[in-house]
Design a protein around this motif. Structure first.
Motif, PDB file in Angstrom:
ATOM      1  N   ARG A  92       0.840  -1.213   0.000  1.00 37.89           N
ATOM      2  CA  ARG A  92       0.000   0.000   0.000  1.00 37.89           C
ATOM      3  C   ARG A  92       0.870   1.256   0.000  1.00 37.89           C
ATOM      4  N   ALA A  93       1.882   1.269   0.861  1.00 35.30           N
ATOM      5  CA  ALA A  93       2.747   2.445   0.957  1.00 35.30           C
ATOM      6  C   ALA A  93       3.511   2.681  -0.337  1.00 35.30           C
ATOM      7  N   ASP A  94       3.968   1.601  -0.968  1.00 41.69           N
ATOM      8  CA  ASP A  94       4.738   1.759  -2.199  1.00 41.69           C
ATOM      9  C   ASP A  94       3.849   2.214  -3.343  1.00 41.69           C
ATOM     10  N   CYS A 142       2.331   6.752  -7.036  1.00 46.74           N
ATOM     11  CA  CYS A 142       1.302   7.715  -7.454  1.00 46.74           C
ATOM     12  C   CYS A 142       1.754   9.144  -7.156  1.00 46.74           C
ATOM     13  N   ALA A 143       2.376   9.326  -5.987  1.00 53.19           N
ATOM     14  CA  ALA A 143       2.881  10.654  -5.641  1.00 53.19           C
ATOM     15  C   ALA A 143       3.989  11.086  -6.588  1.00 53.19           C
ATOM     16  N   GLU A 144       4.850  10.148  -6.990  1.00 53.30           N
ATOM     17  CA  GLU A 144       5.922  10.482  -7.931  1.00 53.30           C
ATOM     18  C   GLU A 144       5.356  10.894  -9.283  1.00 53.30           C
ATOM     19  N   VAL A 145       4.288  10.200  -9.717  1.00 54.56           N
ATOM     20  CA  VAL A 145       3.651  10.581 -10.981  1.00 54.56           C
ATOM     21  C   VAL A 145       3.095  11.998 -10.892  1.00 54.56           C
ATOM     22  N   ARG A 146       2.416  12.310  -9.802  1.00 56.19           N
ATOM     23  CA  ARG A 146       1.853  13.650  -9.631  1.00 56.19           C
ATOM     24  C   ARG A 146       2.956  14.709  -9.584  1.00 56.19           C
ATOM     25  N   GLU A 147       4.046  14.400  -8.890  1.00 53.80           N
ATOM     26  CA  GLU A 147       5.149  15.356  -8.790  1.00 53.80           C
ATOM     27  C   GLU A 147       5.768  15.627 -10.159  1.00 53.80           C
ATOM     28  N   GLU A 148       5.865  14.602 -10.989  1.00 57.96           N
ATOM     29  CA  GLU A 148       6.451  14.799 -12.312  1.00 57.96           C
ATOM     30  C   GLU A 148       5.564  15.661 -13.204  1.00 57.96           C
ATOM     31  N   LEU A 149       4.267  15.674 -12.922  1.00 52.64           N
ATOM     32  CA  LEU A 149       3.350  16.490 -13.707  1.00 52.64           C
ATOM     33  C   LEU A 149       3.258  17.917 -13.192  1.00 52.64           C
ATOM     34  N   GLU A 150       3.810  18.167 -11.994  1.00 49.29           N
ATOM     35  CA  GLU A 150       3.739  19.508 -11.423  1.00 49.29           C
ATOM     36  C   GLU A 150       4.585  20.470 -12.243  1.00 49.29           C
ATOM     37  N   PRO A 151       4.105  21.706 -12.492  1.00 42.00           N
ATOM     38  CA  PRO A 151       4.913  22.685 -13.225  1.00 42.00           C
ATOM     39  C   PRO A 151       6.125  23.120 -12.426  1.00 42.00           C
TER      40      PRO A 151
END
Length: 430
Positions: free
Chosen positions: A329-331, A336-345
Motif C-alpha cells: 500500500r505504501a509503495d 502515485c505521488a511520484e507521478v503527480r510530482e512529475e506532472l507539477e509545473p
C-alpha cells in the motif's frame, strides 16, 4: 490531446456488457473536454469472455467505426478507475486521443522492426511501447528485452495475459499486415503484441513492488543455473534458514514459512559488478524497480543451495523477502505521488522574486488517461477489500480515465516482473 473516454461493465452476456460500454463511451465523446474522434482503443476482458473474443472485437469495431486500431488482452481480472472485476464477466475500454502518426499497433502479422518501424509505418519510429504477451511463449523474457531494444527509449510497459483457460491478445491495426501473412481477425494466441508510441506521446510510468525484504541483501558468490549455492561466501541454504529462523529438523513449520518466502534478485551491471540498490529504495527499506521478485522452487540439502525461479549469476544481489500488505500500500501511494510530482509545473525563474515567478508561464500538464497492470495475486483482499488497490490509485491521482488488467507477470523497462503493479499515464500538455 483531450481526455480519453473510458467505460466498463459486467454482465453474464458479453453483448449486454459491450452495449453498456459503448453507451458510456458515446456519452463521454459528446462532452466538450473529451475526445470526440479517438482512433485507438484499449480493450481488456476477463477470461469469462475469452471464448467470444473475436465476436466481441468485431462488434465493438462496428459500433465504434471511428476507432480504427485496437489493442488489449485477457486477464483473470480487469480494472477501471476506482473499480476492479475479479472472477466475473467484465470488460474495460479506453479510447485514446492520439495522432495516428504517433502510434502503431504491432503483432505477429504486423511486427515492429529492429529499427522501431512498424509495417506500413514509413516515417514512424517507436519511442515507447505498451506490450501484451503470452506466458507460454518460449523465452518470453528474452523477447521482451529484444522488443525494448526496438524502441528509442528502451522502455516498455504492459503484462502477460492472464486466464484460467486460453490466453489471447487483441491487435487490430489500420496500417496493414505483412505481405503473405494472410488476413488477421485481430485476436492472437501466443507471442507479443501491443502499441508502439512515437516520441510525441508523453508518458510517465512507475513500478510498484509488492514484497518487502526480510533481512539484508547478499551478493551471489556461487551459482549453478537456477541454484544459488553461496551468498557472501556462505552456503545459501544456511543463510535462508538463519534469516527465517527455521530448521529442517521441523519440516512442517519450515514449509509453512517457506511457502510465504520469495527472493528479490538484482542482476549485476554490464561490467559484472553488483548493482547497489537505488538510494530511494534503500532509504525506505523496500525494493526499487531494479529488483525482480521470484519464487523459491526448491532446496538442495546436499549442496546447501536454494533453487529459485530466475537465473542469478555470480555478482547478482539477492534478498529473501515476503509479500507485505502495508508495504505494498505504501509503495503504491509512493509511485502515485511520484507521478503527480512529475506532472507539477516547475519554477522557471531560479532566484526570481515572488511576483516574477507568479507572472512566469507555467506548463499545465494533466493526465489524459492511464493504464494500470497489476499482478493477479495483488488485487482484492491483498489490499484490504474489493477494489481497494484501484481506490488507492484514484485517491492519489484523482478521477482520471483508467483501464488495465490483472496479469500473470508485469512488464516494465525491459524486464518481466512479478508481484508488482505498473502504472503508466498519458500526459496532456496545456
Amino acid at each position: 490531446m483531450k481526455r480519453f473516454p473510458q467505460a466498463h461493465a459486467t454482465h453474464p452476456q458479453w453483448r449486454m456488457a459491450a452495449a453498456m460500454v459503448v453507451a458510456q463511451l458515446r456519452a463521454q465523446m459528446a462532452l466538450p473536454d473529451h475526445a470526440s474522434q479517438p482512433s485507438l482503443g484499449l480493450l481488456y476482458i476477463t477470461d469469462h469472455y475469452a471464448g467470444e473474443a473475436e465476436a466481441l472485437l468485431e462488434w465493438m469495431s462496428a459500433e465504434l467505426p471511428e476507432v480504427t486500431d485496437w489493442a488489449g488482452t485477457v486477464g483473470v481480472g480487469v480494472s477501471a478507475s476506482n473499480v476492479e472485476y475479479f472472477d466475473e464477466p467484465a470488460l474495460s475500454v479506453m479510447l485514446c486521443d492520439l495522432s495516428p502518426d504517433q502510434y502503431r499497433v504491432f503483432s505477429g502479422v504486423a511486427p515492429l522492426s529492429a529499427s522501431g518501424r512498424a509495417d506500413g509505418g514509413e516515417g514512424f519510429v517507436a519511442h515507447t511501447a505498451l506490450v501484451h504477451a503470452d506466458a507460454g511463449t518460449p523465452e518470453v523474457g528474452e523477447l521482451i528485452a529484444e522488443m525494448a531494444e526496438r524502441t528509442g527509449s528502451g522502455y516498455l510497459f504492459g503484462g502477460l495475459a492472464g486466464s484460467r483457460g486460453p490466453t489471447l491478445q487483441f491487435a487490430l491495426g489500420s496500417a496493414g499486415t505483412l505481405s503473405g501473412h494472410g488476413a488477421a481477425s485481430g485476436v492472437f494466441h501466443g507471442g507479443l503484441s501491443g502499441v508502439a508510441f512515437g516520441r510525441g506521446v508523453g508518458i510517465v510510468s512507475r513500478v510498484t513492488q509488492g514484497a518487502q525484504p526480510i533481512a539484508a541483501t547478499h551478493v551471489v558468490t556461487e551459482s549453478d543455473g537456477h541454484l544459488v549455492v553461496r551468498l557472501d561466501g556462505e552456503p545459501a541454504l544456511d543463510v535462508l534458514l538463519r534469516e527465517l529462523e527455521i530448521s529442517l529438523d521441523h519440516p512442517e513449520h519450515a514449509m509453512r514459512r517457506l511457502r510465504h518466502t520469495l527472493v528479490g534478485v538484482t542482476r549485476p551491471g554490464p561490467d559484472g559488478a553488483p548493482l547497489a540498490p537505488s538510494e530511494a529504495s534503500h532509504r525506505r527499506g523496500a525494493f526499487g524497480h531494479e529488483v525482480i521478485v521470484r519464487h523459491i522452487i526448491g532446496l538442495d540439502p546436499v549442496r546447501r543451495g536454494v533453487a529459485i525461479a530466475e537465473l542469478a549469476p555470480e555478482g547478482s544481489r539477492l534478498a529473501f523477502c515476503e509479500r507485505h500488505v502495508q508495504a505494498a500500500r505504501a509503495d503504491l501511494m509512493r509511485v502515485c505521488a511520484e507521478v503527480r510530482e512529475e506532472l507539477e509545473p516547475e519554477e522557471l525563474l531560479f532566484g526570481a522574486g515572488a511576483a516574477e515567478v507568479e507572472a512566469a508561464p507555467r506548463p499545465a500538464r494533466s493526465i489524459a488517461g492511464a493504464v494500470y497492470v497489476s499482478c493477479a495475486g495483488r488485487g482484492g483482499p491483498h489490499f484490504g477489500g474489493p477494489s481497494a488497490e484501484l481506490q488507492i490509485v484514484r485517491h492519489a491521482l484523482g478521477d482520471v480515465p483508467l483501464v488495465g488488467f490483472f496479469a500473470g507477470g508485469e512488464i516494465a523497462h525491459h524486464r518481466l516482473y512479478g508481484y508488482t503493479g505498473v502504472l503508466t499515464v498519458f500526459v496532456r500538455e496545456g
